[in-house]
Enzyme design. Structure first.
Site, PDB file in Angstrom:
ATOM      1  N   CYS A   1     -47.466 -63.624  21.929  1.00 38.28           N
ATOM      2  CA  CYS A   1     -48.073 -64.901  21.559  1.00 38.28           C
ATOM      3  C   CYS A   1     -48.799 -65.466  22.769  1.00 38.28           C
ATOM      4  O   CYS A   1     -48.203 -65.591  23.853  1.00 38.28           O
ATOM      5  CB  CYS A   1     -46.994 -65.865  21.084  1.00 38.28           C
TER       6      CYS A   1
ATOM      7  N   CYS B   1     -46.864 -68.972  23.850  1.00 34.58           N
ATOM      8  CA  CYS B   1     -45.534 -69.058  24.467  1.00 34.58           C
ATOM      9  C   CYS B   1     -45.003 -67.758  25.043  1.00 34.58           C
ATOM     10  O   CYS B   1     -43.947 -67.751  25.675  1.00 34.58           O
ATOM     11  CB  CYS B   1     -44.529 -69.619  23.467  1.00 34.58           C
TER      12      CYS B   1
ATOM     13  N   CYS C   1     -46.014 -67.945  14.895  1.00 35.29           N
ATOM     14  CA  CYS C   1     -45.027 -67.576  15.903  1.00 35.29           C
ATOM     15  C   CYS C   1     -43.763 -68.391  15.647  1.00 35.29           C
ATOM     16  O   CYS C   1     -43.814 -69.622  15.598  1.00 35.29           O
ATOM     17  CB  CYS C   1     -45.568 -67.850  17.301  1.00 35.29           C
TER      18      CYS C   1
ATOM     19  N   CYS D   1     -42.970 -70.931  18.762  1.00 28.61           N
ATOM     20  CA  CYS D   1     -43.747 -72.139  19.086  1.00 28.61           C
ATOM     21  C   CYS D   1     -44.589 -72.661  17.927  1.00 28.61           C
ATOM     22  O   CYS D   1     -45.275 -73.674  18.069  1.00 28.61           O
ATOM     23  CB  CYS D   1     -44.645 -71.881  20.299  1.00 28.61           C
TER      24      CYS D   1
ATOM     25  N   CYS E   1     -53.144 -59.812   8.965  1.00 26.44           N
ATOM     26  CA  CYS E   1     -54.509 -60.059   9.421  1.00 26.44           C
ATOM     27  C   CYS E   1     -54.431 -61.160  10.483  1.00 26.44           C
ATOM     28  O   CYS E   1     -54.223 -62.329  10.157  1.00 26.44           O
ATOM     29  CB  CYS E   1     -55.376 -60.493   8.240  1.00 26.44           C
TER      30      CYS E   1
END
Length: 202
Positions: free
Chosen positions: A82, A85, A131, A134, A156
């Protein structure tokens, strides 16, 4: 009298079940807890580019077949984290070429940091991926498109939401609420905004 009671009971029961069907059922994919990392938009803007912020924090979408997608297609073995984070999201093992113009994966990594939830925006019913750590918007997941993959699913994903680390590379440090990255950015911004104090008169 007894007939009236029976009819009334039947009517109440029928009313209850009719309205119970109207109640939305709990979505098993809906988030059950708040993200571990929560920051203000201003704090996110201190550590993200404008495009990263627009996509991950404001549910935007990058244009297809862009520069980042071209880079993604060339990347070899590695892990995708990510960009907000640092949580692990996907690996090159789940990556495949779908030709849709955005990075595609048939599953998330074993770290299980990708959360799926219903998205009814723009007059469509889709499944958004975020995510789990976060709450960053990543993209959407689609099923039954008959890709020759183990899951027949296509995650996607916006490329700007991902940080790629090649196999053997160092994983990004996980962002904490009061992380050094955020504090450093704040200090830099504050320093730039400081007005030099006037020199004392002699």
């Amino acid at each position: 009298m007894k007939l009236r009671i029976v009819l009334l009971t039947t009517a109440v029961t029928a009313f209850y079940f009719a309205h119970a069907e109207d109640k939305p059922k709990a979505d098993p994919k809906a988030p059950t807890t708040k993200p571990a990392i929560t920051m203000t938009d201003e704090d996110w803007k201190k550590i993200l580019t404008d495009e990263q912020f627009a996509v991950t924090r404001k549910q935007g979408t990058e244009r297809p077949f862009g520069h980042i997608y071209e880079e993604f297609e060339k990347q070899g073995e590695g892990t995708y984290y990510c960009v907000c984070c640092g949580a692990e999201l996907f690996t090159s093992k789940e990556k495949f070429h779908s030709g849709c113009g955005w990075p595609s994966f048939y599953d998330s990594s074993k770290a299980k940091n990708v959360l799926e939830r219903v998205d009814n925006s723009h007059g469509m019913r889709r499944v958004e991926t975020v995510c789990k750590r976060c709450g960053a918007h990543l993209g959407h997941v689609f099923e039954g498109e008959k890709f020759n993959t183990p899951t027949d699913r296509r995650f996607c994903i916006n490329g700007v939401a991902l940080k790629y680390v090649a196999k053997g590379g160092e994983a990004p440090k996980l962002l904490e609420v009061a992380s050094e990255a955020v504090q450093k950015k704040k200090e830099e911004v504050n320093k730039e905004a400081e007005v030099p104090a006037p020199e004392a008169k002699k």
